[in-house]
Write an enzyme that holds these catalytic residues in place. Structure first.
Site, PDB file in Angstrom:
ATOM      1  N   SER A  12       0.866  -1.171   0.000  1.00  4.93           N
ATOM      2  CA  SER A  12       0.000   0.000   0.000  1.00  4.93           C
ATOM      3  C   SER A  12       0.905   1.224   0.000  1.00  4.93           C
ATOM      4  CB  SER A  12      -0.936  -0.055   1.220  1.00  4.93           C
ATOM      5  OG  SER A  12      -1.859   1.010   1.186  1.00  4.93           O
ATOM      6  N   HIS A  39      -2.804  -1.415  -2.961  1.00 10.59           N
ATOM      7  CA  HIS A  39      -3.925  -0.513  -2.658  1.00 10.59           C
ATOM      8  C   HIS A  39      -3.683   0.802  -3.374  1.00 10.59           C
ATOM      9  CE1 HIS A  39      -6.244  -2.082   0.822  1.00 10.59           C
ATOM     10  NE2 HIS A  39      -5.205  -2.873   0.920  1.00 10.59           N
ATOM     11  N   ASP A 131      -4.388  -5.049   5.861  1.00 12.32           N
ATOM     12  CA  ASP A 131      -4.672  -5.930   4.728  1.00 12.32           C
ATOM     13  C   ASP A 131      -3.482  -6.862   4.492  1.00 12.32           C
ATOM     14  OD1 ASP A 131      -6.019  -7.094   2.640  1.00 12.32           O
ATOM     15  OD2 ASP A 131      -5.733  -5.431   1.246  1.00 12.32           O
TER      16      ASP A 131
END
Length: 187
Positions: A12, A39, A131
């Site tokens: 991310s 992400h 995540d």
């Protein structure tokens, strides 16, 4: 189940630098398949393909729905999509608009564990949030290997820290050493 080792990479915020550094040290003739799930804001125009092409000779492809997962490739997730693997094929779905329910790395890692079992490597790189930390549990349970970026080298340590806290991470390394470890593992 496939015999090709499939490397799922979750990242991310700050992940692009980590991915670039990692691929600087992955052998260009690696027989592994790499799937990067990052992400990104749905409106963000990613330059990852162009930036990675400068770092590696491994062919890079933007994932197309129902695409066969082949060795010696890097697969990038297109914008506004999520991906799973099933029967050695990459399947795309539209990303949900609810950001609070959006865990694309966990979703992919779970499918990867079910499809490839012990021929799986899950890597968690820089990012905020959690995540990937649930998906690596599935990879570990299936006999796969789990690597997390060390927090000291991560621009954002949330995702690596949450992964490490699960207790299933096999190696904690900076990105360049992750690339070296993957290259050494194939020999």
């Amino acid at each position: 189940m496939t015999s090709t080792v499939i490397v799922g990479i979750g990242a991310s915020a700050g992940g692009l630098e980590a991915i670039e550094s990692m691929f600087d040290h992955v052998s260009p003739d690696s027989p592994m398949a790499f799937v990067i799930v990052q992400h990104l804001s749905p409106d963000f125009e990613s330059l990852m393909e162009q930036l990675l092409e400068r770092r590696t000779k491994i062919p890079i492809e933007i994932i197309e729905n129902d695409q066969e997962l082949l060795p010696h490739r890097i697969y990038l997730l297109p914008p506004k999509k999520e991906v799973i693997v099933s029967n050695g094929r990459l399947l795309l779905t539209e990303r949900t608009s609810d950001e609070h329910l959006n865990f694309p790395i966990d979703h992919f890692f779970r499918s990867l564990a079910q499809d490839a079992g012990r021929n799986t490597v899950g890597i968690i790189l820089s990012g905020t949030g959690s995540d990937g930390s649930r998906g690596i549990l599935d990879i570990h349970a299936a006999g796969g290997f789990v690597i997390a970026q060390d927090e000291a080298s991560a621009k954002f340590g949330g995702m690596p820290r949450r992964a490490i806290e699960t207790g299933v991470v096999d190696l904690v390394l900076p990105p360049k050493e992750i690339g070296q470890a993957l290259s050494e593992a194939q020999h």
